[in-house]
Design an enzyme around this catalytic site. Structure first.
Site, short mmCIF file in Angstrom:
data_model
loop_
_atom_site.label_atom_id
_atom_site.label_comp_id
_atom_site.label_asym_id
_atom_site.label_seq_id
_atom_site.Cartn_x
_atom_site.Cartn_y
_atom_site.Cartn_z
CG HIS A 22 -2.09 0.95 1.49
ND1 HIS A 22 -1.71 2.20 1.62
CD2 HIS A 22 -3.14 0.76 1.18
CE1 HIS A 22 -2.95 3.05 1.47
NE2 HIS A 22 -3.69 2.34 1.20
CG ASP A 50 -0.03 -2.50 6.44
OD1 ASP A 50 -0.88 -2.47 7.15
OD2 ASP A 50 -0.09 -1.73 5.32
CD GLN A 108 -6.79 -5.10 3.39
OE1 GLN A 108 -8.12 -5.67 3.66
NE2 GLN A 108 -7.12 -3.64 3.53
CE LYS A 110 -7.54 -0.40 5.59
NZ LYS A 110 -8.43 0.02 4.47
CB CYS A 136 -3.70 3.24 -1.56
SG CYS A 136 -4.88 4.45 -1.34
#
Length: 427
Positions: A145, A222, A225, A248, A386
């Site tokens: 991202h 990261d 997700q 999210k 992104c």
């Protein structure tokens, strides 16, 4: 790389094993918790498949935030009156919940930020700025991202570090051999997505961490997700930094999390200055609070933290293993339905992947696909997500992306497939 990561209708993708059916998952009860799912769009029932961008909020989160505003709201930490004490207790209880959720040893290792983006910028501007020098290397992947690319480019331009990029295997999985070849004694940080927001690829993060640590590099994951879809324990992953965003995770916008070991945080300089993060201020010098408060300048996102804590409570009550099994079933079914449609190309077929399906329809731009699906009440994301470097790697301007959450159903997958069939009528 124009043919990389593509899957045509005669070659279905593989998902992770151990799928579950809707009948084994109390989907009706779960859907009843999300007020927005009862609305219609253009006279059609809303089919919300944009969870990778931002998930909807259950009433338990909405009610927890409303309760704070109605009965307990005040600024935190500095007040001696009852409302301030109640708000402080609720805010810090949310920090405790995040620590438990991540398997962190202490809530003092949990820093609240505005989101994962700010958390990554904090690491870049504090830890990396202090510990990296010209010629040092940071390793990323092609699927990152922008939030895990741009801060490192800004740092590169300031101090002269080098950025290296790991390519992907043909199915969209992480190229471990290429990664190993990029590692050198100058590698100081490996910063990668736990799960790709475009392809859904689940990276082999434990192996990545082990190989990075072997050359003395730190690892940032990261987790935006990952945390809504699977259990995450930072101790078992072995990483040095973990970040994610609340919105999210079925929580509110405006708040995210940075986890790092306490000793790491203790050695980092503040990222921003202001109230709340100080110990003592004079015009000659300032001393700072211990972590995590030294990284939380100004009035924090008090009510949003409470909402994040409520979202964690909600997910834990359902069970992330059950969520993962349900979503794997949806991924398998969606892959079958979409690959059966002539002219549809799916991107990313790694065996280990999350419930994200990126696709294009022959002859149609992804934005047109998204618009046509919207008229059928089906909300997907269309664009570069992104992740423009990944789009360049795929040699496409954009994709449509259906990303599934715990409240989605097979009937909604059928609605997606029917809407995609309609796209062909326009092209």
């Amino acid at each position: 790389m124009s043919d990389a990561l593509k899957i045509e209708r005669d070659a279905p993708a593989q998902a992770m094993p151990a799928a579950n059916s809707d009948s084994a998952f109390d989907i009706a009860r779960i859907r009843a918790d999300f007020p927005i799912l009862s609305r219609e769009v253009y006279g059609k029932p809303l089919v919300y498949l944009d969870n990778g961008a931002s998930a909807q909020k259950p009433r338990q989160v909405l009610e927890a935030m409303d309760e704070i505003y109605r009965r307990h709201y005040s600024n935190v930490h500095r007040g001696v009156h009852k409302l301030s004490q109640e708000a402080t207790d609720a805010f810090e209880a949310a920090r405790d919940k995040v620590a438990r959720f991540l398997g962190a040893p202490s809530s003092e290792e949990i820093v609240f930020a505005r989101g994962a983006t700010e958390a990554i910028n904090l690491i870049a501007n504090s830890w990396a700025q202090q510990n990296l020098t010209a010629g040092d290397e940071i390793v990323l992947t092609v699927l990152e991202h922008h939030a895990n690319i741009v801060p490192w480019q800004l740092l590169r331009d300031r101090i002269g570090i080098e950025i290296k990029v790991v390519p992907l295997e043909a199915d969209g999985s992480f190229d471990m051999a290429a990664f190993e070849a990029l590692l050198t004694p100058r590698t100081k940080l490996v910063a990668v997505a736990h799960i790709s927001n475009v392809l859904g690829t689940l990276l082999p993060v434990r192996e990545i961490v082990a190989k990075a640590h072997a050359v003395g590099a730190k690892v940032l994951l990261d987790g935006c997700q990952a945390v809504p879809h699977m259990p995450v324990e930072v101790g078992k992953l072995g990483c040095d930094f973990y970040v994610f965003s609340s919105h999210k995770l079925y929580g509110p916008t405006g708040i995210g999390v940075l986890w790092a070991p306490y000793d790491t945080l203790l050695g980092m300089a503040p990222y921003q200055g202001g109230g709340e993060m100080i110990d003592r201020v004079t015009f000659e010098e300032t001393t700072y609070k211990e972590p995590p408060h030294r990284f939380e300048a100004g009035t924090p996102a008090i009510v949003e933290a409470v909402g994040l804590g409520a979202a964690i409570d909600y997910l834990e009550a359902i069970g992330l293993d059950a969520v993962a099994a349900h979503e794997e079933s949806l991924l398998r079914y969606a892959t079958e339905r979409l690959t059966a449609i002539d002219g549809v190309t799916l991107y990313g077929t790694a065996r280990e992947k999350s419930a994200i399906v990126s696709f294009n329809v022959e002859g149609a731009h992804a934005h047109d696909v998204g618009t046509i699906l919207d008229r059928s009440g089906v909300a997907v994301r269309a664009g570069h997500h992104c992740a423009q470097p990944l789009m360049d790697y795929l040699d496409v301007p954009a994709t449509a992306r259906a990303s599934f959450g715990l409240y989605n159903t097979r009937n909604e997958v059928d609605a997606l497939a029917a809407a995609v069939e309609k796209v062909k009528d326009f092209f």
